[in-house]
Each structure stands twice: as structure tokens, then as C-alpha cells.
Design a protein around this motif. Sequence first.
Motif, short mmCIF file in Angstrom:
data_model
loop_
_atom_site.label_atom_id
_atom_site.label_comp_id
_atom_site.label_asym_id
_atom_site.label_seq_id
_atom_site.Cartn_x
_atom_site.Cartn_y
_atom_site.Cartn_z
N GLU A 85 0.84 -1.20 0.00
CA GLU A 85 0.00 0.00 0.00
C GLU A 85 0.87 1.25 0.00
O GLU A 85 2.04 1.21 0.38
CB GLU A 85 -0.90 0.02 1.25
N ALA A 86 0.26 2.37 -0.40
CA ALA A 86 0.98 3.64 -0.37
C ALA A 86 1.29 4.02 1.08
O ALA A 86 0.47 3.82 1.98
CB ALA A 86 0.14 4.73 -1.03
N ILE A 87 2.48 4.56 1.31
CA ILE A 87 2.86 5.04 2.63
C ILE A 87 2.09 6.33 2.96
O ILE A 87 1.68 6.58 4.08
CB ILE A 87 4.38 5.33 2.69
N ARG A 88 1.89 7.14 1.91
CA ARG A 88 1.22 8.44 2.09
C ARG A 88 0.59 8.82 0.75
O ARG A 88 1.19 8.63 -0.30
CB ARG A 88 2.28 9.48 2.50
N THR A 89 -0.61 9.33 0.80
CA THR A 89 -1.27 9.86 -0.40
C THR A 89 -1.83 11.24 -0.09
O THR A 89 -2.50 11.43 0.94
CB THR A 89 -2.41 8.93 -0.87
N ILE A 90 -1.55 12.20 -0.95
CA ILE A 90 -2.16 13.53 -0.85
C ILE A 90 -3.18 13.59 -1.99
O ILE A 90 -2.82 13.75 -3.16
CB ILE A 90 -1.12 14.65 -0.94
N ASP A 91 -4.45 13.40 -1.64
CA ASP A 91 -5.48 13.18 -2.65
C ASP A 91 -5.72 14.38 -3.55
O ASP A 91 -5.74 14.27 -4.76
CB ASP A 91 -6.80 12.77 -2.00
N ASN A 92 -5.96 15.53 -2.95
CA ASN A 92 -6.24 16.71 -3.77
C ASN A 92 -5.07 17.68 -3.69
O ASN A 92 -5.24 18.85 -3.37
CB ASN A 92 -7.53 17.38 -3.31
N ALA A 93 -3.90 17.15 -4.00
CA ALA A 93 -2.69 18.00 -3.94
C ALA A 93 -2.82 19.16 -4.91
O ALA A 93 -2.32 20.25 -4.66
CB ALA A 93 -1.45 17.17 -4.25
N ASP A 94 -3.50 18.92 -6.04
CA ASP A 94 -3.60 19.97 -7.05
C ASP A 94 -4.92 19.84 -7.78
O ASP A 94 -5.39 18.73 -8.06
CB ASP A 94 -2.45 19.86 -8.06
N SER A 95 -5.53 20.99 -8.10
CA SER A 95 -6.79 20.96 -8.85
C SER A 95 -6.52 20.84 -10.35
O SER A 95 -7.44 20.63 -11.13
CB SER A 95 -7.58 22.24 -8.57
N SER A 96 -5.25 20.98 -10.75
CA SER A 96 -4.88 20.84 -12.16
C SER A 96 -3.97 19.61 -12.30
O SER A 96 -3.65 18.94 -11.33
CB SER A 96 -4.16 22.09 -12.65
N THR A 97 -3.56 19.34 -13.53
CA THR A 97 -2.69 18.19 -13.78
C THR A 97 -1.29 18.44 -13.24
O THR A 97 -0.69 19.50 -13.50
CB THR A 97 -2.59 17.91 -15.30
N LEU A 98 -0.76 17.48 -12.50
CA LEU A 98 0.65 17.51 -12.11
C LEU A 98 1.45 16.83 -13.23
O LEU A 98 1.15 15.70 -13.61
CB LEU A 98 0.86 16.76 -10.79
N HIS A 99 2.45 17.53 -13.75
CA HIS A 99 3.17 17.00 -14.91
C HIS A 99 4.50 16.33 -14.56
O HIS A 99 4.96 15.47 -15.30
CB HIS A 99 3.44 18.12 -15.92
N ALA A 100 5.14 16.77 -13.47
CA ALA A 100 6.47 16.22 -13.16
C ALA A 100 6.78 16.46 -11.69
O ALA A 100 6.17 17.31 -11.03
CB ALA A 100 7.54 16.87 -14.03
N VAL A 101 7.73 15.68 -11.18
CA VAL A 101 8.09 15.74 -9.76
C VAL A 101 9.59 15.47 -9.61
O VAL A 101 10.18 14.72 -10.40
CB VAL A 101 7.25 14.71 -8.95
N THR A 102 10.20 16.09 -8.62
CA THR A 102 11.59 15.80 -8.29
C THR A 102 11.79 15.92 -6.78
O THR A 102 11.01 16.61 -6.10
CB THR A 102 12.56 16.75 -9.04
N PHE A 103 12.78 15.22 -6.24
CA PHE A 103 13.14 15.40 -4.84
C PHE A 103 13.99 16.65 -4.68
O PHE A 103 14.89 16.89 -5.50
CB PHE A 103 13.95 14.19 -4.33
N LEU A 104 13.71 17.45 -3.63
CA LEU A 104 14.65 18.50 -3.25
C LEU A 104 15.63 17.91 -2.25
O LEU A 104 16.82 17.85 -2.46
CB LEU A 104 13.91 19.70 -2.65
N ARG A 105 15.09 17.48 -1.09
CA ARG A 105 15.82 16.66 -0.14
C ARG A 105 14.92 15.47 0.12
O ARG A 105 13.78 15.47 -0.32
CB ARG A 105 16.08 17.42 1.16
N THR A 106 15.38 14.49 0.86
CA THR A 106 14.59 13.25 0.94
C THR A 106 13.16 13.46 1.41
O THR A 106 12.25 12.91 0.80
CB THR A 106 15.32 12.20 1.80
#
Length: 303
Positions: A85-106
Motif C-alpha cells: 500500500e501507499a505510505i502516504r497519499t495527498i489526494d487533492n494535492a492539485d486541482s490541475s494536472t501535475l506533470h512532473a516531480v523531483t526530490f529536493l531533499r529526501t
Amino acid sequence: MDLQFFDQERIVAASSTGCVTVFLHHPNNQTLSVSQQWTTAHYHTGPGSPSCSSAPCTGVVCSNPEIVTVGEDGRINLFRADHKEAIRTIDNADSSTLHAVTFLRTPEILTVNSIGQLKIWDFRQQGNEPSQILSLTGDRVPLHCVDRHPNQQHVVATGGQDGMLSIWDVRQGTMPVSLLKAHEAEMWEVHFHPSNPDHLFTCSEDGSLWHWDASTDVPEKSSLFHQGGRNSTFLSHSISNQANVHQSLISSWLITDPAKDRIEITSLLPNRTLSVNSLDVLGPCLVCGTDAEAIYVTRQLFS
């Protein structure tokens, strides 16, 4: 939609079906097997959508043992390779499409969305709100790609629908440090060179693949764009003046005033092709893939 090595043997794939799969690579017979799968990582809910209509998973980033995914549903998932299972889910993190993600720090990630915003999320915080939002005032140009400077985690590059390259310092303000006029169509990927981060690479829908050189050891950089001997001036403007920061501590991407120090740009594809959709770079080699179903390899980036 996205593909990342998790470790030496495992590869994480993000699918337009909303599924996220960890594949195990078997080098002895060059096959892949599924070692873990989250079939409904991304899905649409609410009025007008079927009971469980899948949403494309648009981006994935790995930092062993963690995997973060984002999607068209505006959802962020934090997975671990050994958890069902997912450790954590942010369901409505954004009302628009999220296109990409990167780590800043862990514990911290940065996402880009279809209305031109960068959002920083800290998994140590319990809420579903970003810890910081950055955007270019007035512009809602979709952002398609993001990469973090490998040595200086506060320096981030983004590209989007207008083909512009933006350099951000997430410690300072909510605006980009530099806006650099780049491609004539969507920028699909941007990558800092992992061991030589004064060099950056971008690819675009317009069929171009560019090498940007901001290294400060080039004396009196000329304002030249190299493409088969044809030069054209390079236009950009710097939004903020970084002169008050001790220069040896900050990235050449932050101290470069494009009006004075010219960033050198080299076109790596001799002839315009169909859209260049993806690129990766390591050591002296760069590889990219295009809509022409061609893979191009450059083996001597710095010669």
C-alpha cells in the motif's frame, strides 16, 4: 509516461493507465519481470467520472527505498518498494494536472503543474497543503518538466508549453531568477548534467535538442547560438540581481546575468527532426528519443 531506475536491477514505470510498476531486470537473458505493481495509483473521482476511471500517472521520482508519483488526477503518492500500500497519499494535492516531480531533499519534493506553478511538499508535515508555491506572475503557462541541480538543492530548472527555460532559487521569493528564451514549442525535458551541473540539456516538440553551458571559466562568452556555423543572438533577461550573495557559494546559474555573461548554447541535432520527447545524460554521453522512432546518441559532449 515516465521511466526511472530505482536501483541497479529495478526500473519504475509510470503508465497512462494510472498504474505504477516496478520491473526487475534480468541481465542474463535480457528480460523484465514485474516485482511490484500499484494498479490504481492514479484515478479520477467525483461527478462525471465513472466509479473508478483511471488517470494517467505523468511522473515518477525514486530515492531508494521511496518512490513518489504524480498524475493527471492531481494526486501525489509516496510508495516504498517493499510495501503493498501507499505510505502516504495527498489526494487533492492539485486541482490541475501535475506533470512532473523531483526530490529536493529526501522528505521534500517539488511538483510542477498545468497552470505554471511549482509547489514544494514536505512529507514530514501531516497536512495536505504545500509548504511553498512559486509561479511566474500573471502567466499560467503549463510546466511540463523540472530538474534539481545535483549539488545545490535550492536551484531548480523548469520548462513548459512556451519553450522557455526558467531557473529558480526556491530560497528566494516566488519568482524565477532567470527566464531564458529557448525553444519554439513545448519543452518536454530538462536535465542538469549529473556531475558537471554548469551544463544543462533541453529537448522540445520543435525537434531541437540543446546543450546550455553556463560555466564561468569561459572568458568573455560570446552571445552565440551554435548550429552548423549559423549564429543567432540569444535573448533573455534576468529578473533579480544576486550580486549580494557570496559568489563562490552559489551556482553559476544564479550569478549569470545573461545581459553580461552569455550562456553558450549548442544544438546537438544536426537537422531538425520530429519532436524530441525524452533525453538522458551521463558522463560524456547523451541519449534522446524522438517521434521519428529514432534514438540519437552523442558520445563526446565536452570535446
